[in-house]
Enzyme design. Structure first.
Site, short mmCIF file in Angstrom:
data_model
loop_
_atom_site.label_atom_id
_atom_site.label_comp_id
_atom_site.label_asym_id
_atom_site.label_seq_id
_atom_site.Cartn_x
_atom_site.Cartn_y
_atom_site.Cartn_z
N ASP A 6 20.87 -30.84 -32.56
CA ASP A 6 21.08 -29.43 -32.80
C ASP A 6 20.97 -28.75 -31.43
O ASP A 6 20.46 -29.34 -30.49
CB ASP A 6 19.96 -28.97 -33.74
CG ASP A 6 20.01 -27.49 -33.98
OD1 ASP A 6 21.12 -26.97 -34.08
OD2 ASP A 6 18.94 -26.88 -34.06
N LYS A 7 21.46 -27.55 -31.31
CA LYS A 7 21.32 -26.91 -30.01
C LYS A 7 20.14 -25.93 -29.99
O LYS A 7 19.18 -26.12 -29.26
CB LYS A 7 22.61 -26.18 -29.63
CG LYS A 7 22.57 -25.63 -28.21
CD LYS A 7 23.77 -24.82 -27.89
CE LYS A 7 23.72 -23.44 -28.51
NZ LYS A 7 22.73 -22.58 -27.89
N THR A 8 20.26 -24.92 -30.85
CA THR A 8 19.26 -23.87 -30.80
C THR A 8 17.91 -24.41 -31.22
O THR A 8 17.78 -24.98 -32.30
CB THR A 8 19.65 -22.73 -31.75
OG1 THR A 8 21.02 -22.45 -31.51
CG2 THR A 8 18.81 -21.53 -31.51
N ARG A 28 23.71 -15.83 -26.41
CA ARG A 28 24.03 -15.62 -27.83
C ARG A 28 24.40 -14.18 -28.02
O ARG A 28 23.68 -13.29 -27.58
CB ARG A 28 22.82 -15.93 -28.70
CG ARG A 28 22.35 -17.34 -28.60
CD ARG A 28 20.92 -17.44 -29.03
NE ARG A 28 20.75 -17.18 -30.46
CZ ARG A 28 20.79 -18.14 -31.38
NH1 ARG A 28 20.98 -19.37 -31.02
NH2 ARG A 28 20.62 -17.85 -32.65
#
Lengths: 352, 1285
Positions: B554-556, B766
């Site tokens: 996952d990134k966040t 973001r």
């Protein structure tokens, strides 16, 4: 998405979790928990390899020589008498001969001593094809009964030799005792009787702790089928040494058991006159019977195997040591050289 | 907007409608009974269909993401016959709510399709099959199982068939039928009475124990009594007893904690007054008062709190691990109720107990009012009340029905790959076992036939009685040749039982436990920031960590910290926040002075790291009232108002702490307060914002919470001057479609804003778009009416609210955009680089935009600028197909032939590619080309994935993706993440690992072979679902390269060694049995046979499995490529197994024949030979192990030599019991030199071939590990010194 749920162990205690949360969960440092205990990390360096092989060779060859030498010094006379002691008229029906009460089973032979034999000379009988290690047989005994007079009621294990027809317990019970070996040997050298000492032929531990001094044979060999020797019912079991020896079942189907000891030296070319009472029935299953007279060494009886094996292994190891020395000299591989790592070696195939 | 064609089997003309219809059908059909009571019957008429369809089409744009899911609406797994209504009826019925609830639809539908795929549902609709090509095509059975497991979670959410009625302060009436549980909890499994049977029952669920039991039972049959009866039961009893004691102890502790919990006291309204009552006596319907810092005893609806506005703050640490405070509200209608001394009456209708701690739906009738209750009105068991003096609530769920208790289940058990290989080899061992037993039985049969005539009188057999008694001539223990043969087969199974290394399973469990201990205790994997230790939640897959080939990250929150910081803003088309203009408020004294008072009155917690853009600050403080100023004002007002953040005044009243569930929101609110828009107070009805020192009280008319489908939230605010505005913030993709382009009116900063957004994305920020709109009275009225209705409805509230939101979230005017930075976690680029070197492919799956994803990819070194990027951005199936095909042709990726066999190795794959190219072009493969072909990066977005994963394009994607070094998937939905994991998992044998920190990663974590959860900012759901949990992404390097490698090496060796250890023993027995007329006699005493695997040789295996290490962690980290050992299955494979078996055969022959030849024609008795064999085999296997040990620590020495000594000690003890036939054997033997010389010979001859093999192998074909080991030991003599810190 719903919560997957608590841990397996933390089922009930909501409170416990909170308390532990307060103090830091940092693992306590210890060499053990970090897997850093001081340790010796052996690797197979050329030095180690060569040293190992040489030392195996150096240790093994002397042992091999010593045991071979010991074995060579043992003098052994083996005389197979099972077919010799059948009178010619019974040669086709040896079973009938051995079963019969009326036949004369005495058999006299003369053998020559090949080399000088120092006392003590051990007298063994050797049976062949007799599966004393058969499961039915090994279990067919009752150690309690042998040791304690009070436990004379034989156990289930002893079947079918547990009770007589009228329900009397048989002591000693079981197939092992029932099949007691009962050939006897008498020796004469130069017309002088050679005494065979039958004392202390069994393990002292067996005499002292397994066979009771107040346990006497009872109802032994009273059935219709006689398996072997009979016992003098006035002698306690712990003095029936033939029985005690027999009751230690042999490990292999060919085995020797100690009959007695001759405590005089025998000279080379002495003629031994042997009188054999050939009573024991091995004919029904084709077993051989041999009489063995043997001296001993520190290694036991005559057996070249250990000596030869040690010499072979020792020689092999020395040979290997030499080969490795040659290999290390001719084609050395620097230890820990990163250029031998797989990704460095076939760099062509790797595209990173 | 995307269209739904590819998802559907129907003609292209209609798809969206069909989807919707089915979708809504799904949403509502759950709950016919309730729905009927709530909806106006008159709406249900066919006339509305057309109208609604039109509406649907209009609203297509509003729910773009609905199509982003690869598994399309199918249908709900029906649970009861009641819901089986005719299709048409359902359809009509649902028309009033055409816009289906996407979240639920997606979830449910997917689950539905799962059910279908597994063939559970017979109620099938034609859509179903065509709608699930993905599932039907290539979903392996295994992955389905995982799916189904993860699905179980969801099931309860929708189980609303019959609601539960709670009468406030009337427990008796509430629980009229005694159907609700009391509040007594019982987490213990057993009582004193049930302990024994239940524990045994549970224990015998293991096949291993059943095998033990069967063998022991066989041994009880009289003809088979190979071992003594008690002896044969000993190992089983020992294992059972140990486990039972362990279980018993754990259960006793649970009992104690239950007891403690149950006997706590709470104030319960009894006879008109709050009186203490024990927790276990609390019942549903009772009214309970809780004080600050108390723990909540059951799930309760808030009635009133010490706060006038009805707010209560709770901490849900025990429930989901989140430490921030959450707000819960009492409804306005109930907060003023007096409870003591008055009788209260009211009724709550709520859903049946379920496990979802994030959702709750109910409504309440109270004093004639009827109003809805949501998640924000319920307080769950285990929460703590904070910052609130007290609250009063009514119990809705008690005891086992509370959400906390329903959630205390363990995650599904996974099985390691090595274990499945091991089972394959176990099969071979059973073949050996069978062959051996067969040989023995056959031999027995032949022997009996040959000696048939003699059996009666053979001294050592004697099958008949000859006693002249009643038993005369009866056979004794003889059942005829066929039966004897058969019994001989069975008894050889008993004798050879340990050929199947059942004890291995128990040993492995112990070893894994030990390995977990070392992983947990590793100080390098402790995260001091979050005070989180490494956690092993699954004990079965430690060794899988050493073979990971793909990492899905996952990134966040995983690659990044998920600590948001406000960086840039685009307002009115102008970009603010350029680092050049940034000023730190608290360093710039002049600025502080100029604003004088306002700064002094500042109450919020200062955050010095937030810098402000002085230009923007000046604009905000300027007196002008132009459009730009207005826009900026509204912009910050929206930031401050449009959120769910709670300002919490600290005790000293000096500072404000912002508590919120979303770190983005906290960042925005903090930013707003830095710019002078301080959110001071929030209740359900109003908010107070301090605008440059001026308190502005705004009435909140309604709030549409952030919705992962619509990706936006809005709040309707009534200003003091009675004007009403809707303030909206959301993701750009969802916002631009509902913003009016007011180009003609002049303020065309639309394009500037979009440019800025692209810029921000490129910087890895973001972004959120902020917009607003004034509501007219008419609009307001319409909205209010619908809002009221939607928010009080008990069913499908989410859908209805979404529809309501759509009413006002349109024709918005753009204000600007924000950019928040999510910092990379420490050490991420290094970790990724080293994982890549280790031959692990890292794929990033993120919900973020493509630009953001790429920029994060660049900053964490996942992507490099010299990589060839393949971007797949298709909006239709055909487009995707073309893109994939083009990419494959362009970069020379071969078709499926190469990949069908499963990609063996990334390197080999790449080299194959380059070879192809070179052969085509007949050119030398120069370095440049090599680089190009080897560094492909694939970027693909969620929309394309919808088309690709669903169709047969999956193979194409697989081919392409596996040829690439990096794969970035952006805009993917949670279930697509799982789909991508499955793309790899179902097509190769490679191990996959998924790592993530949020709820959206749960499905991926459960799908992957190994799931790793990060204890991050987003709660603990990922951790709960994971197999391993840790604090930082960078620990992954250590976890895989060091612990994974160790675990793999250890377990692999352990398994091989155990096979060897048992087989060598069994073979030795087998050779002997051939010399005993096939009578299954064992020369060894019963005790030796039993203790061999239990005591004599077991401890060293465990110690070595837990503690031996081939390489130090430094070397492993220094050469990441050493990890390839696991990929190549170097430590455990068929070849090694067979080599081990050959070695075993040799050693067993040596064990048997050396003593045989030594003692042939000797006087040795069976027990002496048995004793010799016992010692020889124990010493031999321990020496064998000793030869393979890499690391001799004190405990290793103790284990190995200790085992030999213990074996001797046991022999001495057993031989000292006079009643046993083998009495005194060992003493006798020990006195003879022959014995010692024989043992020495056995050991040397037995081990020599193995030693030779090892030496030669290391000399000519050194393995990587070997070289690294030499380098480590020879070049750094002081290497082993612990790094003292």
């Amino acid at each position: 998405m719903a919560d997957r749920g608590g841990t397996g162990s933390g089922g009930g205690g909501g409170q416990g979790a909170l308390e532990t949360a307060k103090k830091s969960r940092k693992p306590k440092y210890s060499r053990f928990s970090q897997q850093e205990l001081p340790a010796c990390k052996p690797i197979l360096t050329p030095g180690w390899v060569i040293t190992t092989f040489i030392s195996i060779g150096v240790v093994f060859i002397p042992i091999g020589l010593a045991s071979l030498f010991a074995s060579q010094r043992v003098t052994e006379i083996v005389y197979q008498y099972d077919s010799d002691c059948i009178p010619p008229e019974f040669s086709d029906d040896s079973v009938e001969f051995i079963k019969s009460d009326k036949t004369n089973k005495t058999c006299t032979r003369t053998i020559t001593v090949p080399k000088q034999m120092k006392s003590p000379i051990y007298v063994y009988y050797q049976l062949n094809n007799f599966y004393q290690n058969h499961r039915r047989y090994v279990k067919s005994r009752d150690d309690k009964q042998l040791w304690r007079k009070e436990d004379e009621t034989s156990s289930q294990e002893c079947k079918p030799e547990d009770f007589t027809a009228n329900g009397q317990p048989i002591v000693p019970c079981g197939l092992i005792a029932w099949s007691l070996f009962n050939d006897t040997y008498k020796f004469r050298v130069n017309d002088k009787v050679l005494e065979v000492n039958k004392k202390n032929i069994a393990w002292s531990s067996d005499r002292d702790h397994k066979f009771g001094s107040d346990v006497y044979p009872k109802n032994f060999q009273s059935g219709t089928l006689i398996g072997g020797g009979k016992l003098n019912s006035s002698i306690p079991l712990n003095q029936q040494e033939d029985l005690i020896v027999w009751m230690r079942p042999a490990a292999l189907p060919t085995f020797r058991k100690l009959y007695g000891k001759i405590e005089t030296d025998l000279e080379a070319n002495d003629k031994i006159n042997i009188v054999i009472e050939n009573n024991y029935n091995t004919y029904s299953f084709g077993g051989k019977k041999k009489l063995v007279l043997s001296t001993t060494s520190w290694m036991g009886g005559k057996n070249d195997f250990l000596g030869l094996a040690y010499l072979t292994v020792g020689g092999l190891c020395l040979f290997l040591a030499i080969s490795f020395i040659l290999v290390y000299v001719l084609k050395p591989r620097p230890l820990g050289d990163p250029s031998y790592l797989s990704w460095n070696r076939n760099a062509a195939g790797i595209l990173n | 907007m995307t269209s739904g064609e590819p998802l559907l089997p129907f003609s292209d003309s209609q798809p969206p409608k069909r989807i919707r219809r089915i979708g809504s059908f799904d949403c509502l059909c759950l709950d016919n009974s309730l729905a009927l009571s709530n909806f106006d019957e008159s709406r249900i008429n066919s006339g509305e269909i057309n109208e609604d369809q039109v509406k649907e089409e209009e609203e297509d744009d509003l729910a773009p993401l609905e199509f982003a899911f690869p598994w399309k609406p199918l249908k709900k797994p029906y649970r009861s016959g009641v819901r089986r209504q005719s299709y048409s009826a359902d359809l009509r019925y649902h028309q009033p709510f055409p816009l289906a609830c996407p979240t639920q639809v997606q979830k449910k539908l997917v689950w539905g399709s799962m059910e279908l795929a597994s063939g559970k549902i017979s109620h099938s609709v034609p859509l179903v099959q065509s709608g699930t090509p993905y599932m039907v095509h290539d979903q392996s059975v295994k992955s389905q199982r995982v799916w189904r497991k993860s699905m179980q979670l969801e099931d309860n959410l929708f189980n609303e068939v019959d609601s539960r009625l709670i009468y406030i302060d009337d427990p008796r009436r509430t629980n009229e039928k005694y159907e609700f549980t009391g509040n007594e909890i019982c987490t213990s499994k057993y009582t004193i009475l049930t302990f024994l049977p239940k524990n045994l029952f549970i224990q015998f669920h293991r096949v291993a124990y059943l095998y033990f039991l069967a063998i022991a039972a066989l041994n009880q049959l009289p003809p088979l009594a190979v071992f003594g009866r008690t002896v044969s039961l000993f190992p089983l009893l020992l294992v059972l007893a140990v486990t039972a004691v362990k279980d018993g102890y754990e259960d006793w502790r649970r009992h104690r904690s239950d007891c403690k919990e149950n006997n706590r006291e709470a104030l319960v309204l009894q006879d008109g007054a709050f009186q203490p009552k024990r927790w276990k006596d609390i019942e549903a319907g009772e009214v309970v008062k809780i004080f600050a810092d108390d723990t909540v005893p059951c799930d309760m609806i808030l009635l009133s709190t010490s706060d006038i506005s009805g707010i209560a703050y709770i901490q849900t640490m025990n429930l989901d691990g989140e430490s921030n405070l959450k707000t819960r509200y009492a409804r306005q209608e109930t907060i003023n109720t007096e409870f003591e001394g008055f009788s209260v009456s009211g009724m709550i209708r709520c859903e049946q107990p379920n496990r979802n701690i994030y959702e709750f739906t109910a409504n309440m009738e109270f004093n004639g009012h009827k109003f809805p209750l949501t998640q924000s009105n319920i307080v769950l068991r285990g929460c703590q009340l904070k910052n609130t003096e007290w609250f009063i609530g009514v119990v809705v769920y008690a005891g086992q029905e509370t959400k906390a208790m329903l959630n205390s289940a363990t995650s599904p058990a996974k099985r390691s790959k090595l274990e499945s290989y091991m089972n394959r080899e176990t099969f071979w061992l059973s073949v050996f076992l069978f062959v051996m037993c067969f040989v023995v039985a056959l031999g027995m049969g032949l022997w009996l036939v040959r000696h048939k005539e003699q059996l009666d009188s053979l001294p050592y057999y004697r099958k008949r009685y000859f006693t002249m008694g009643k038993e005369d001539s009866k056979p004794y223990k003889y059942y005829g040749i066929p039966m004897e043969t058969f019994f001989s087969f069975l008894s050889s199974i008993i004798v050879f039982q340990i050929m199947i290394p059942i004890s291995l399973y128990i040993t492995m469990e112990l070893v894994r436990l030990g390995q977990s201990y070392f992983m947990i205790e590793d100080k390098h994997m402790y995260d001091s920031a979050s005070d989180s230790q490494f956690q092993c939640r699954s004990l079965n897959i430690n060794e899988d960590l050493g073979q990971i080939r793909y990492i899905f990250s996952d990134k966040t929150g995983t690659l990044t910290e998920n600590k948001m910081e406000f960086r840039r803003a685009s307002i009115f088309g102008k970009d603010y926040g350029d680092p050049e203009h940034m000023v730190n408020l608290f360093q710039e004294t002049s600025a502080t002075a100029s604003r004088g008072e306002s700064v002094c009155r500042r109450k919020w917690m200062p955050k010095p790291e937030i810098n402000v853009d002085s230009k923007l600050m000046n604009l905000l403080q300027s007196g002008s009232n132009n459009e730009e100023k207005q826009t900026a004002h509204n912009f910050f007002l929206t930031l401050a108002a449009c959120n769910t953040v709670i300002p919490i005044l600290d005790n000293d009243m000096e500072t404000i702490n912002y508590q919120g569930e979303s770190p983005d929101e906290q960042a925005l609110v903090s930013a707003a307060s830095t710019y002078g828009y301080i959110l001071c107070e929030r209740t359900s009805g109003h908010i107070v914002i301090d605008v440059h020192g001026e308190k502005l009280r705004l009435e909140v008319l309604g709030l549409h919470e952030f919705d992962s489908v619509c990706k936006r939230m809005s709040v309707v605010i009534k200003f003091p001057d009675s004007s009403v505005k809707v303030l909206v913030k959301g993701a750009d993709s969802s916002m631009f479609s509902i913003i009016t382009k007011d180009i003609e009116s002049g303020d065309g900063f639309w394009h500037e804003t979009q440019d800025h957004l692209i810029q921000y994305s490129l910087q890895g920020l973001r972004t959120l778009v902020i917009a607003t709109r004034d509501l007219t009275a008419a609009e307001l009225e319409e909205w209010q009416c619908k809002y009221e209705d939607a928010s009080t409805s008990l069913t499908e509230r989410v859908v209805k609210l979404r529809q309501t939101a759509a009413l006002i979230e349109s024709k918005l005017s753009l204000l600007g955009a924000t950019a928040i930075e999510d910092k990379l976690q420490e050490g991420v680029p290094e970790t990724i680089e080293s994982l890549r070197q280790a031959g692990i492919k890292v794929w990033v799956l993120t919900g973020d935009k493509q630009e953001t994803a790429i920029s994060i990819g660049l900053s964490c070194k996942l992507l490099t600028t010299d990589m060839q990027r393949i971007v797949i951005n298709g909006t239709s199936e055909a487009e995707c197909r073309n893109l994939l095909a083009d990419a494959k042709v362009k970069y020379g990726v071969n078709g499926r032939n190469g990949n069908l066999k499963s990609i063996i190795d990334a390197e080999s794959n790449c080299s194959r590619l380059s070879c192809d190219i070179s052969s085509c072009e007949k050119l030398h493969m120069d370095a440049f080309e090599k680089k190009v072909t080897s560094s492909l990066a694939l970027v693909i977005d969620g929309t394309s994935l919808v088309y690709i994963l669903e169709k047969d394009l999956a193979w194409e994607l697989f081919d392409l993706a596996t040829a690439c070094r990096v794969v970035l998937c952006c805009r993917v939905a949670p279930l697509q993440k799982a789909g991508i994991v499955d793309l790899i998992k179902s097509r190769t044998d490679d191990m996959t690992l998924a790592i993530g920190d949020g709820a959206n990663d749960v499905s991926m974590i459960q799908m992957a072979d190994v799931g790793v959860g990060l204890c991050g900012q987003e709660g603990r759901q990922a951790v709960m679902a994971s197999d391993f949990a840790m604090g930082q992404f960078r620990f992954l390097e250590r976890l895989l390269l060091v612990h994974g490698h160790w675990n793999y090496q250890r377990i692999a060796y352990l398994v091989l060694y155990n096979f060897y250890r048992n087989a060598v023993f069994v073979l030795m027995l087998f050779w002997y049995i051939l010399c005993t007329a096939f009578s299954t006699t064992s020369a060894l005493t019963d005790w030796s046979s039993v203790l061999y695997s239990v005591i004599y040789t077991s401890v060293p295996t465990v110690i070595v499995g837990v503690y031996d290490k081939d390489l130090s962690h430094k070397t492993l980290l220094q050469y990441p490529k050493l990890y390839g050992v696991g990929h190549r299955h170097e430590a455990y494979n068929m070849r090694l197994f067979w080599i081990t078996m050959v070695d075993t055969l040799w050693q067993s022959l040596v064990l048997f024949y050396v003593p045989l030849l030594t003692y042939r024609e000797g006087t040795i008795d069976i027990w002496s030979l048995g004793s010799l064999w016992t010692i020889a085999v124990v010493v031999l296997v321990n020496m064998h192990l000793a030869m393979d040990i890499h690391c001799w620590a004190v405990i290793t020495h103790a284990a190995i030599w200790g085992s030999i000594i213990i074996a001797y000690a046991c022999m001495v003890i057993v031989d000292s019991i006079p009643i046993l036939p083998n009495y005194w054997t060992i003493y006798h033997l020990a006195g003879s030199p022959e014995y010692w010389i024989t043992i020495l010979l056995i050991i040397v001859i037995g081990i020599l071939p193995r030693l030779l093999f090892k030496v030669v192998h290391q000399l000519f074909w050194p393995s990587d590990i070997q070289i690294a080991r030499e380098a480590e030991i020879l070049k750094q003599p002081s290497y082993d010194q612990p790094t003292a810190k």
